[in-house]
Design an enzyme around this catalytic site. Structure first.
Site, short mmCIF file in Angstrom:
data_model
loop_
_atom_site.label_atom_id
_atom_site.label_comp_id
_atom_site.label_asym_id
_atom_site.label_seq_id
_atom_site.Cartn_x
_atom_site.Cartn_y
_atom_site.Cartn_z
N ARG A 64 9.84 -18.64 -15.78
CA ARG A 64 10.67 -19.64 -15.08
C ARG A 64 11.46 -20.55 -16.01
O ARG A 64 12.23 -21.38 -15.55
CB ARG A 64 9.81 -20.46 -14.13
CG ARG A 64 9.16 -19.56 -13.09
CD ARG A 64 8.57 -20.28 -11.90
NE ARG A 64 8.08 -19.27 -10.97
CZ ARG A 64 6.85 -18.74 -11.02
NH1 ARG A 64 5.98 -19.14 -11.91
NH2 ARG A 64 6.51 -17.81 -10.17
N GLU A 120 -5.60 -15.62 -8.55
CA GLU A 120 -6.05 -14.46 -7.77
C GLU A 120 -7.12 -13.67 -8.53
O GLU A 120 -7.59 -12.64 -8.08
CB GLU A 120 -4.86 -13.57 -7.42
CG GLU A 120 -4.15 -13.97 -6.14
CD GLU A 120 -3.70 -15.42 -6.07
OE1 GLU A 120 -2.88 -15.81 -6.91
OE2 GLU A 120 -4.20 -16.15 -5.21
N TRP A 174 -0.10 -22.97 -11.85
CA TRP A 174 0.82 -21.91 -12.29
C TRP A 174 2.30 -22.28 -12.20
O TRP A 174 3.13 -21.52 -12.70
CB TRP A 174 0.53 -20.60 -11.57
CG TRP A 174 0.67 -20.61 -10.08
CD1 TRP A 174 -0.33 -20.76 -9.17
CD2 TRP A 174 1.87 -20.40 -9.30
NE1 TRP A 174 0.16 -20.68 -7.89
CE2 TRP A 174 1.50 -20.46 -7.94
CE3 TRP A 174 3.20 -20.18 -9.63
CZ2 TRP A 174 2.43 -20.30 -6.90
CZ3 TRP A 174 4.13 -20.03 -8.60
CH2 TRP A 174 3.74 -20.08 -7.26
N ASN A 178 -4.86 -22.14 -5.00
CA ASN A 178 -5.99 -21.93 -4.09
C ASN A 178 -7.32 -21.94 -4.84
O ASN A 178 -7.40 -21.52 -5.98
CB ASN A 178 -5.84 -20.57 -3.39
CG ASN A 178 -5.81 -19.42 -4.38
OD1 ASN A 178 -4.82 -19.22 -5.07
ND2 ASN A 178 -6.90 -18.67 -4.48
N ASP A 192 -4.88 -19.19 1.24
CA ASP A 192 -4.08 -19.12 0.01
C ASP A 192 -2.83 -19.99 0.11
O ASP A 192 -1.73 -19.57 -0.23
CB ASP A 192 -3.67 -17.68 -0.35
CG ASP A 192 -2.94 -17.62 -1.68
OD1 ASP A 192 -3.30 -18.41 -2.59
OD2 ASP A 192 -2.00 -16.83 -1.83
N ASP A 199 -2.36 -22.55 -1.69
CA ASP A 199 -2.10 -23.18 -2.99
C ASP A 199 -1.71 -24.65 -2.76
O ASP A 199 -1.89 -25.18 -1.70
CB ASP A 199 -1.01 -22.45 -3.77
CG ASP A 199 -1.53 -21.17 -4.42
OD1 ASP A 199 -2.56 -20.65 -3.97
OD2 ASP A 199 -0.93 -20.69 -5.39
N ARG A 240 3.17 -25.40 0.37
CA ARG A 240 3.12 -24.05 0.92
C ARG A 240 2.57 -24.04 2.33
O ARG A 240 2.90 -23.17 3.14
CB ARG A 240 2.24 -23.15 0.03
CG ARG A 240 3.13 -22.41 -0.91
CD ARG A 240 2.63 -21.32 -1.73
NE ARG A 240 1.59 -20.43 -1.44
CZ ARG A 240 1.05 -19.65 -2.40
NH1 ARG A 240 1.51 -19.76 -3.63
NH2 ARG A 240 0.11 -18.80 -2.10
N TRP A 272 14.18 -17.51 -2.10
CA TRP A 272 13.21 -17.46 -3.20
C TRP A 272 13.79 -18.08 -4.48
O TRP A 272 13.14 -18.10 -5.52
CB TRP A 272 12.76 -16.01 -3.44
CG TRP A 272 11.38 -15.92 -4.01
CD1 TRP A 272 11.05 -15.65 -5.31
CD2 TRP A 272 10.14 -16.11 -3.32
NE1 TRP A 272 9.68 -15.67 -5.46
CE2 TRP A 272 9.10 -15.94 -4.25
CE3 TRP A 272 9.82 -16.42 -2.00
CZ2 TRP A 272 7.75 -16.07 -3.91
CZ3 TRP A 272 8.49 -16.54 -1.65
CH2 TRP A 272 7.48 -16.37 -2.60
N ALA A 300 7.45 -12.36 -5.83
CA ALA A 300 6.27 -12.02 -5.04
C ALA A 300 6.60 -11.29 -3.74
O ALA A 300 5.78 -10.52 -3.24
CB ALA A 300 5.47 -13.29 -4.73
#
Ligand code: CA
Ligand code: CA
Length: 585
Positions: free
Chosen positions: A136, A198, A262, A280, A322, A324, A345, A492, A556
């Site tokens: 990123r 994960e 992350w 998460n 999940d 997050d 999220r 995205w 993703a």
């Protein structure tokens, strides 16, 4: 060459001037980074400023002139490997620094797009990025450009030559650690997180000396693990320990508790705090870990100097979907106070006091939320909808699959990694949102190093035929959606807004678009040749305003998107950076 005394004096004078001038021009200082928003000739940080507002005071490109925006140059990342390009470029001293998929970084001549150097990190085959081989962006400090890699290392390169100055291993990629976020510079320290939620890693924030890579402090995001300060020899300082064991993690699961940091962090010089979101708790099957599971799915505010957690605000206590909580915390002024905005999220937008973490306002920014009816503004906790949590597999008919539930938003979130923008001029947030749901169920799971640690199955589903994505202008005071621009594919990429009253964002369909910041009216678009999943930037060079964005579909959604992935499987991959300016006509 003939030399004489006057020539020698002239040459030595020139050399001294060049050395002084060169040192001044190249070295990125803390003051420069804190002033990044106002200095329109450079972009020194991810977020176009440590606060992450992604707002530029530039006005040359505005509602009246944007129709004349044309490409100035484009550069291809090349190579056989493409995949998702989620990078935000940086601009300094005539150079653009831009990272690409597979842990690559390029320095380009900002005027021409000519390549000055590139660095391709040698990646082991067994890396385990959960959500594509993205990066990123980088950080700038002094004469260095620093970025993180998919095998969980940090690499610092000389801005001029691309030579590696230092390299540090963050953690073991074989245990699922990786790193994709842009590092944050705050108060002379390099702050980074980790990916791997994960795989049952333990999320943390680390502070290093940006010149050497030496660790200064480390603070885990799973309570039970301790944080430490380090001396110059890398030894733990005796009284530098932070953290306490916490009742929110009964049993042993805290040892592999996730809470990956992350997406990196933001920093506010007025509070002295760095804000990191946490992912998460692991595994996804929440029946294995009763309690709140601190500090997962939270915003955590850290004192930059000590690494101490000053406050936390948990958006999804005992996360079972999940959701997050990694989304960026963007500080801004509201009602005379320093606040932070976060589009989580889980579908709710939170306005939190940046100094003490007290919840000020919370409201939905997506149209459909099924797991909670609202957020209790007094306690800060969600009002859960009964039976919205996927069922306990040990109570299922065969003990292998718990009751499946339909939930919105999906785990890819009301918003995911794509950063929003805030305009102090319109006092609105511009949020790249998505409307989708999921079937989700739990399964038995036990931890195994380097293996996916979910204990869940799922299928993501669109909610509407005509759109998934929606760019939304949101008033943080009223909680109202002021306008929206729908998009067929899930959004995205990130967003940028300018004092020219424009909002720029990209779409997976390949367009970079400019909308009127007040009305949402589309004023301009350009087809970049592949999907845009990265945030745009703008800067000024010799009186000309430029806009840049990276293009390259991936991330993703194609990997995890279920029925949504099928809807967007016609989109082509790519890997390039585009730069635009106004045509003179
Ligand atoms: Ca700047
Ligand atoms: Ca996650």
């Amino acid at each position: 060459m003939k030399t004489n005394k006057s020539n020698l004096i002239r040459w030595s004078l020139l050399a001294a001037l060049a050395a002084a001038g060169g040192a001044q021009a190249v070295g990125v200082t803390d003051a420069m980074i804190e002033g990044d928003v106002k200095s329109v000739n450079d972009v020194l940080s991810w977020g176009m400023g440590q606060q992450g507002q992604r707002f530029s005071p530039l006005t040359q490109i505005n509602a009246k002139t944007v129709s004349r925006l044309v490409p100035a140059w484009s550069f291809s990342f090349g190579g056989e490997k493409q995949r998702g390009q989620e990078s935000q470029p940086l601009i300094h001293d005539g150079r653009m620094f831009v990272t690409a998929s597979y842990s690559r970084i390029y320095a380009l001549d900002v005027k021409t797009g000519q390549k000055l150097w590139k660095y391709e990190h040698r990646l082991p085959e067994a890396i385990m990025p959960c959500c594509d081989v993205v990066n990123r962006g980088a950080a700038l400090y002094d004469n260095l450009v620093i970025f993180a890699t998919l095998d969980a290392q940090l690499v610092a390169l000389d801005q001029k030559t691309g030579e590696v100055v230092w390299k540090e291993k963050i953690d073991d990629y074989k245990a699922g650690y990786s790193n994709t976020a842009a590092p944050l510079i705050a108060k002379g320290l390099l702050l980074t997180g980790v990916s791997g939620g994960e795989f049952g890693i333990v999320g943390r924030v680390e502070a290093r000396n940006p010149r050497t890579g030496e660790l200064v402090w480390m603070r885990p995001m799973v309570e039970g693990h301790m944080g430490y300060k380090y001396d110059k020899d890398g030894k733990q300082i005796e009284n530098g320990i932070t953290g306490t064991t916490n009742k929110t993690w009964p049993g042993e699961l805290w040892k592999t508790g996730g809470a990956a940091t992350w997406l990196g962090g933001t920093y506010d010089p007025t509070t002295g705090l760095a804000y990191f979101g946490t992912g998460n708790p692991a595994p996804w099957n929440s029946h294995l870990r009763p309690g709140d599971n601190l500090y997962s799915s939270s915003t955590v505010a850290l004192d930059v100097e000590t690494g101490q957690i000053k406050w936390h605000y948990q958006t999804t206590p005992h996360d079972g979907w999940d959701f997050d909580g990694v989304n960026e915390f963007v500080t801004f002024d509201m009602n005379g106070k320093r606040m932070g905005g976060k589009a989580d999220r889980n579908g709710f937008f939170y306005v939190v006091d940046a100094k003490n973490g007290k919840l000020e306002n919370a409201f939905p920014f997506v149209r459909k939320i099924t797991w909670a009816t609202s957020i209790d503004l007094k306690t800060g906790r969600p009002n859960y909808v009964q039976n919205s949590r996927p069922g306990d597999p040990t109570k299922g008919a065969d003990g292998k699959k718990g009751e499946s539930v339909f939930n919105a938003p999906s785990f890819l979130g009301g918003k995911n990694q794509m950063p929003m923008a805030y305009s102090p001029k319109t006092q609105m947030f511009y949020v790249p949102a998505n409307e989708w749901g999921m079937e989700i169920w739990n399964e038995p799971i036990s931890y195994k190093k380097g293996a996916a640690y979910l204990g869940a199955g799922f299928t993501i589903k669109p909610l509407h035929d005509d759109y998934i994505g929606a760019l939304r202008a949101i008033d943080p005071k009223s909680g109202k959606i002021v306008w929206e621009a729908k998009n067929n594919a899930p959004l995205w990429g990130g967003v940028m807004t300018t004092a020219g009253d424009l909002v720029f964002y990209g779409t997976p369909e390949g367009f970079l678009k400019a909308l009127d910041a007040k009305t949402g009216k589309e004023l301009w678009k350009f087809q970049t040749g592949s999907g845009v999943v990265a945030p745009p930037i703008t800067w000024q060079e010799n009186g000309t305003q430029y806009v840049a964005v990276v293009s390259g579909w991936g991330g993703a959604v194609p990997l995890w998107g279920g029925e949504v992935a099928k809807r967007v499987n016609f989109l082509e991959q790519g890997g390039s950076v585009w730069v635009f300016k106004l045509s003179s006509i």
